[in-house]
Design a protein around this motif. Structure first.
Motif, PDB file in Angstrom:
ATOM      1  N   MET A  11       2.571  10.192  -7.782  1.00 51.45           N
ATOM      2  CA  MET A  11       3.583  10.636  -8.742  1.00 51.45           C
ATOM      3  C   MET A  11       3.077  10.603 -10.186  1.00 51.45           C
ATOM      4  O   MET A  11       3.318  11.546 -10.950  1.00 51.45           O
ATOM      5  CB  MET A  11       4.836   9.765  -8.616  1.00 51.45           C
ATOM      6  CG  MET A  11       5.601   9.969  -7.314  1.00 51.45           C
ATOM      7  SD  MET A  11       6.993   8.803  -7.148  1.00 51.45           S
ATOM      8  CE  MET A  11       7.950   9.191  -8.617  1.00 51.45           C
ATOM      9  N   PHE A  12       2.386   9.537 -10.571  1.00 51.04           N
ATOM     10  CA  PHE A  12       2.038   9.341 -11.982  1.00 51.04           C
ATOM     11  C   PHE A  12       0.569   9.604 -12.306  1.00 51.04           C
ATOM     12  O   PHE A  12       0.243   9.890 -13.452  1.00 51.04           O
ATOM     13  CB  PHE A  12       2.398   7.911 -12.411  1.00 51.04           C
ATOM     14  CG  PHE A  12       3.866   7.616 -12.356  1.00 51.04           C
ATOM     15  CD1 PHE A  12       4.716   8.043 -13.375  1.00 51.04           C
ATOM     16  CD2 PHE A  12       4.419   6.927 -11.295  1.00 51.04           C
ATOM     17  CE1 PHE A  12       6.079   7.777 -13.329  1.00 51.04           C
ATOM     18  CE2 PHE A  12       5.772   6.654 -11.235  1.00 51.04           C
ATOM     19  CZ  PHE A  12       6.612   7.091 -12.257  1.00 51.04           C
TER      20      PHE A  12
ATOM     21  N   PRO B 122       0.810  -1.229   0.000  1.00 47.58           N
ATOM     22  CA  PRO B 122       0.000   0.000   0.000  1.00 47.58           C
ATOM     23  C   PRO B 122       0.839   1.274   0.000  1.00 47.58           C
ATOM     24  O   PRO B 122       0.448   2.276  -0.613  1.00 47.58           O
ATOM     25  CB  PRO B 122      -0.824  -0.124   1.289  1.00 47.58           C
ATOM     26  CG  PRO B 122      -0.911  -1.583   1.544  1.00 47.58           C
ATOM     27  CD  PRO B 122       0.396  -2.136   1.075  1.00 47.58           C
ATOM     28  N   PHE B 123       1.985   1.240   0.679  1.00 49.70           N
ATOM     29  CA  PHE B 123       2.859   2.426   0.706  1.00 49.70           C
ATOM     30  C   PHE B 123       3.322   2.772  -0.704  1.00 49.70           C
ATOM     31  O   PHE B 123       3.260   3.944  -1.127  1.00 49.70           O
ATOM     32  CB  PHE B 123       4.059   2.151   1.616  1.00 49.70           C
ATOM     33  CG  PHE B 123       5.096   3.236   1.600  1.00 49.70           C
ATOM     34  CD1 PHE B 123       4.944   4.373   2.364  1.00 49.70           C
ATOM     35  CD2 PHE B 123       6.233   3.118   0.813  1.00 49.70           C
ATOM     36  CE1 PHE B 123       5.896   5.384   2.350  1.00 49.70           C
ATOM     37  CE2 PHE B 123       7.200   4.111   0.789  1.00 49.70           C
ATOM     38  CZ  PHE B 123       7.021   5.250   1.561  1.00 49.70           C
ATOM     39  N   PHE B 124       3.775   1.777  -1.453  1.00 44.69           N
ATOM     40  CA  PHE B 124       4.233   2.024  -2.822  1.00 44.69           C
ATOM     41  C   PHE B 124       3.062   2.417  -3.724  1.00 44.69           C
ATOM     42  O   PHE B 124       3.219   3.227  -4.640  1.00 44.69           O
ATOM     43  CB  PHE B 124       4.936   0.779  -3.370  1.00 44.69           C
ATOM     44  CG  PHE B 124       6.284   0.528  -2.770  1.00 44.69           C
ATOM     45  CD1 PHE B 124       7.415   1.107  -3.322  1.00 44.69           C
ATOM     46  CD2 PHE B 124       6.431  -0.269  -1.645  1.00 44.69           C
ATOM     47  CE1 PHE B 124       8.668   0.885  -2.774  1.00 44.69           C
ATOM     48  CE2 PHE B 124       7.673  -0.496  -1.089  1.00 44.69           C
ATOM     49  CZ  PHE B 124       8.797   0.088  -1.643  1.00 44.69           C
ATOM     50  N   SER B 125       1.896   1.850  -3.473  1.00 42.09           N
ATOM     51  CA  SER B 125       0.725   2.199  -4.276  1.00 42.09           C
ATOM     52  C   SER B 125       0.371   3.670  -4.118  1.00 42.09           C
ATOM     53  O   SER B 125       0.079   4.371  -5.098  1.00 42.09           O
ATOM     54  CB  SER B 125      -0.459   1.326  -3.866  1.00 42.09           C
ATOM     55  OG  SER B 125      -1.624   1.688  -4.563  1.00 42.09           O
TER      56      SER B 125
ATOM     57  N   VAL C 202      -0.530   0.776 -11.353  1.00 40.11           N
ATOM     58  CA  VAL C 202      -0.583   2.170 -11.807  1.00 40.11           C
ATOM     59  C   VAL C 202      -0.593   2.235 -13.328  1.00 40.11           C
ATOM     60  O   VAL C 202      -1.358   2.995 -13.932  1.00 40.11           O
ATOM     61  CB  VAL C 202       0.612   2.967 -11.226  1.00 40.11           C
ATOM     62  CG1 VAL C 202       0.691   4.353 -11.849  1.00 40.11           C
ATOM     63  CG2 VAL C 202       0.475   3.077  -9.713  1.00 40.11           C
ATOM     64  N   PHE C 203       0.241   1.426 -13.977  1.00 33.44           N
ATOM     65  CA  PHE C 203       0.267   1.413 -15.438  1.00 33.44           C
ATOM     66  C   PHE C 203      -1.058   0.941 -16.021  1.00 33.44           C
ATOM     67  O   PHE C 203      -1.489   1.415 -17.078  1.00 33.44           O
ATOM     68  CB  PHE C 203       1.411   0.521 -15.939  1.00 33.44           C
ATOM     69  CG  PHE C 203       2.776   1.114 -15.771  1.00 33.44           C
ATOM     70  CD1 PHE C 203       2.957   2.487 -15.776  1.00 33.44           C
ATOM     71  CD2 PHE C 203       3.893   0.311 -15.603  1.00 33.44           C
ATOM     72  CE1 PHE C 203       4.214   3.050 -15.625  1.00 33.44           C
ATOM     73  CE2 PHE C 203       5.162   0.857 -15.455  1.00 33.44           C
ATOM     74  CZ  PHE C 203       5.309   2.239 -15.466  1.00 33.44           C
TER      75      PHE C 203
ATOM     76  N   SER D 287       9.951  -6.148  -5.429  1.00 27.21           N
ATOM     77  CA  SER D 287       8.702  -6.793  -5.831  1.00 27.21           C
ATOM     78  C   SER D 287       7.506  -5.890  -5.541  1.00 27.21           C
ATOM     79  O   SER D 287       6.576  -5.778  -6.356  1.00 27.21           O
ATOM     80  CB  SER D 287       8.548  -8.129  -5.105  1.00 27.21           C
ATOM     81  OG  SER D 287       7.293  -8.709  -5.375  1.00 27.21           O
ATOM     82  N   ASN D 288       7.527  -5.226  -4.382  1.00 24.60           N
ATOM     83  CA  ASN D 288       6.466  -4.270  -4.070  1.00 24.60           C
ATOM     84  C   ASN D 288       6.401  -3.149  -5.095  1.00 24.60           C
ATOM     85  O   ASN D 288       5.326  -2.771  -5.576  1.00 24.60           O
ATOM     86  CB  ASN D 288       6.695  -3.661  -2.679  1.00 24.60           C
ATOM     87  CG  ASN D 288       6.441  -4.656  -1.565  1.00 24.60           C
ATOM     88  OD1 ASN D 288       5.691  -5.609  -1.735  1.00 24.60           O
ATOM     89  ND2 ASN D 288       7.071  -4.441  -0.421  1.00 24.60           N
ATOM     90  N   LEU D 289       7.566  -2.634  -5.436  1.00 29.62           N
ATOM     91  CA  LEU D 289       7.631  -1.521  -6.384  1.00 29.62           C
ATOM     92  C   LEU D 289       7.097  -1.921  -7.759  1.00 29.62           C
ATOM     93  O   LEU D 289       6.288  -1.203  -8.365  1.00 29.62           O
ATOM     94  CB  LEU D 289       9.076  -1.028  -6.495  1.00 29.62           C
ATOM     95  CG  LEU D 289       9.339   0.101  -7.510  1.00 29.62           C
ATOM     96  CD1 LEU D 289       8.560   1.348  -7.123  1.00 29.62           C
ATOM     97  CD2 LEU D 289      10.833   0.402  -7.599  1.00 29.62           C
ATOM     98  N   THR D 290       7.526  -3.065  -8.253  1.00 31.39           N
ATOM     99  CA  THR D 290       7.115  -3.472  -9.604  1.00 31.39           C
ATOM    100  C   THR D 290       5.647  -3.896  -9.648  1.00 31.39           C
ATOM    101  O   THR D 290       4.932  -3.584 -10.610  1.00 31.39           O
ATOM    102  CB  THR D 290       8.001  -4.635 -10.090  1.00 31.39           C
ATOM    103  OG1 THR D 290       8.022  -5.667  -9.089  1.00 31.39           O
ATOM    104  CG2 THR D 290       9.425  -4.160 -10.344  1.00 31.39           C
ATOM    105  N   ASN D 291       5.186  -4.586  -8.608  1.00 34.07           N
ATOM    106  CA  ASN D 291       3.787  -5.007  -8.611  1.00 34.07           C
ATOM    107  C   ASN D 291       2.834  -3.820  -8.550  1.00 34.07           C
ATOM    108  O   ASN D 291       1.799  -3.792  -9.229  1.00 34.07           O
ATOM    109  CB  ASN D 291       3.512  -5.952  -7.433  1.00 34.07           C
ATOM    110  CG  ASN D 291       4.065  -7.344  -7.663  1.00 34.07           C
ATOM    111  OD1 ASN D 291       4.193  -7.793  -8.800  1.00 34.07           O
ATOM    112  ND2 ASN D 291       4.406  -8.042  -6.587  1.00 34.07           N
ATOM    113  N   GLN D 292       3.167  -2.836  -7.742  1.00 30.13           N
ATOM    114  CA  GLN D 292       2.307  -1.652  -7.677  1.00 30.13           C
ATOM    115  C   GLN D 292       2.467  -0.774  -8.914  1.00 30.13           C
ATOM    116  O   GLN D 292       1.527  -0.075  -9.296  1.00 30.13           O
ATOM    117  CB  GLN D 292       2.614  -0.855  -6.410  1.00 30.13           C
ATOM    118  CG  GLN D 292       2.278  -1.600  -5.130  1.00 30.13           C
ATOM    119  CD  GLN D 292       0.869  -2.174  -5.154  1.00 30.13           C
ATOM    120  OE1 GLN D 292      -0.111  -1.461  -5.390  1.00 30.13           O
ATOM    121  NE2 GLN D 292       0.755  -3.474  -4.901  1.00 30.13           N
ATOM    122  N   SER D 293       3.619  -0.827  -9.554  1.00 30.39           N
ATOM    123  CA  SER D 293       3.774  -0.128 -10.839  1.00 30.39           C
ATOM    124  C   SER D 293       2.849  -0.733 -11.884  1.00 30.39           C
ATOM    125  O   SER D 293       2.284  -0.021 -12.717  1.00 30.39           O
ATOM    126  CB  SER D 293       5.223  -0.214 -11.310  1.00 30.39           C
ATOM    127  OG  SER D 293       6.094   0.433 -10.408  1.00 30.39           O
TER     128      SER D 293
END
Length: 410
Positions: free
Chosen positions: A218-219, A209-212, A269-270, A260-266
């Motif tokens: 940001m995007f 959730p933090f990365f989300s 977002v994408f 993994s958190n960063l890429t999964n939440q990316s």
């Protein structure tokens, strides 16, 4: 009753007047004139409207054939209407029972899907950890998992278990970034599972959730409310506390889980950023299927370059590994990997995103507890406290992220 009396007096006056006219003309045996017939038929109609008693209706019906329609109207207002009410009540009761049965069936199916989602996830983590513990090639394992998923998807399309989509070039271009981050997310997860315990990997992944929130701000320009920010504090604090007291702590495993958190939440977002046109949108299962196939082809070059072909029986035997055990557990882990993600999308089509997020939080708790029990992972009280705080924060986040901030008044 007062209106009934008026109706009867009117009918009797009309009948007396008709009889006098008949007697004067000396034609008692003839039928009344049209005007008199109208008078006669008008009075009984008042009787029907005023709901007179049955004896009065019998007296009026004795006038003759000109009053026969009264019997039809009276039956319609009494006998037929009762039948209509009974049928309507029976149909309403039947519809209510059908709706109740349908709701029960939907809840039963949803409960089964949630249980399968958790069960497949538990077995995926157990089998995957058992393989990665002795076979230290996470990229190759990721390729095998995507390969098994691709085969299952082709079979699903071949046997019409799910409609085969027609994908345009623009859709493939939009999906490609999702496939890239989806591939990286699974590779990093396998790298983390190969280095640290399953419970610690999933404790770190509780920071999704933090990365989300950060990536959405940001995007997408979606800034969080104060409630969301408040719910993230225990998430971050709990993960930090669990990390400091983790017996199997390893920096490679830690940063792999964070990546993994960063890429999964990316990926999430994408999916919002690129798949915005309704005419180009796909259902969740179809989108996941296309991403899985793309990920399989994306994984072939880096696997050959970074790890080579090291999944053959001869190599496994030379490494002193049980070939059958590695192959069977890798296949089971791959089947469970694809099954739990497919079921996750099926659940998302039936419930709201908030409900799905809460279910995902519960799933993480179930996976952590089951892995600790199965692998007998040593857990200190402080480590357990940190994990509990992080998961509680994730649960709060799933509950408050739908709260809208009040608009500022001038």
């Amino acid at each position: 009753m007062q209106s009934s009396a008026i109706a009867f007096s009117s009918s009797s006056l009309s009948l007396h007047a008709a009889r006098r006219n008949f007697e004067r003309n000396g034609c008692n045996h003839l039928s009344p004139s049209p005007v008199e017939q109208l008078r006669i038929t008008t009075a009984p109609s008042l009787t029907v409207v005023s709901n007179s008693n049955s004896s009065s209706r019998r007296r009026l019906s004795a006038i003759g054939s000109s009053l026969k329609p009264i019997g039809w109207i009276s039956d319609a207002n009494n006998g037929s209407s009762d039948g209509i009410v009974v049928r309507a009540t029976a149909e309403s009761a039947g519809e209510a029972e059908s709706a109740k049965s349908s709701r029960f069936g939907d809840m039963l199916v949803l409960g089964i899907l949630f249980n399968l989602w958790y069960l497949f996830n538990i077995y995926f983590n157990i089998y995957n950890k058992q393989v990665l513990k002795v076979y230290h090639y996470p990229i190759t394992i990721s390729l095998v998992q995507f390969a098994v998923g691709t085969v299952l998807i082709i079979l699903m399309w071949t046997f019409n278990l799910h409609k085969r989509p027609k994908i345009s070039r623009s859709q493939l271009v939009a999906i490609f970034p999702l496939a890239v981050v989806h591939t990286l997310g699974n590779v990093f997860t396998n790298m983390s599972l190969g280095k640290v315990s399953v419970s610690f990997t999933h404790t770190i992944k509780a920071m999704e959730p933090f990365f989300s929130v950060v990536l959405s701000a940001m995007f997408l320009g979606e800034f969080p409310t104060i409630w969301v920010v408040s719910s993230l504090l225990p998430v971050v604090g709990g993960v930090a506390l669990a990390s400091m007291t983790e017996a199997s702590f390893n920096w490679v495993g830690f940063w792999s889980a964070m990546a993994s958190n960063l890429t999964n939440q990316s990926r999430n977002v994408f999916s919002k950023k690129f798949m915005v046109k309704k005419e180009e949108s796909l259902d969740n299962i179809t989108l996941f299927s296309i991403i899985t196939i793309m990920s399989f082809f994306l994984m072939i070059p880096p696997t050959l370059v970074m790890e080579g072909i090291k999944f053959t029986p001869s190599y496994l035997q030379a490494a002193g590994l049980d070939v059958n055990q590695i192959y069977i557990k890798t296949l089971l882990a791959s089947l469970c990997f694809h099954a739990y993600q497919q079921i996750s999308y099926m659940i998302l089509q039936r419930v709201s995103p908030v409900t799905h997020s809460v279910g995902n939080c519960v799933k993480r708790v179930v996976v952590i507890v089951s892995s600790v029990l199965f692998f007998r992972t040593p857990v200190s009280p402080i480590n357990a406290l940190g994990t509990g705080i992080a998961l509680a924060g994730v649960f709060l986040y799933s509950r408050v992220k739908g709260i809208k901030s009040k608009p500022k008044t001038a």
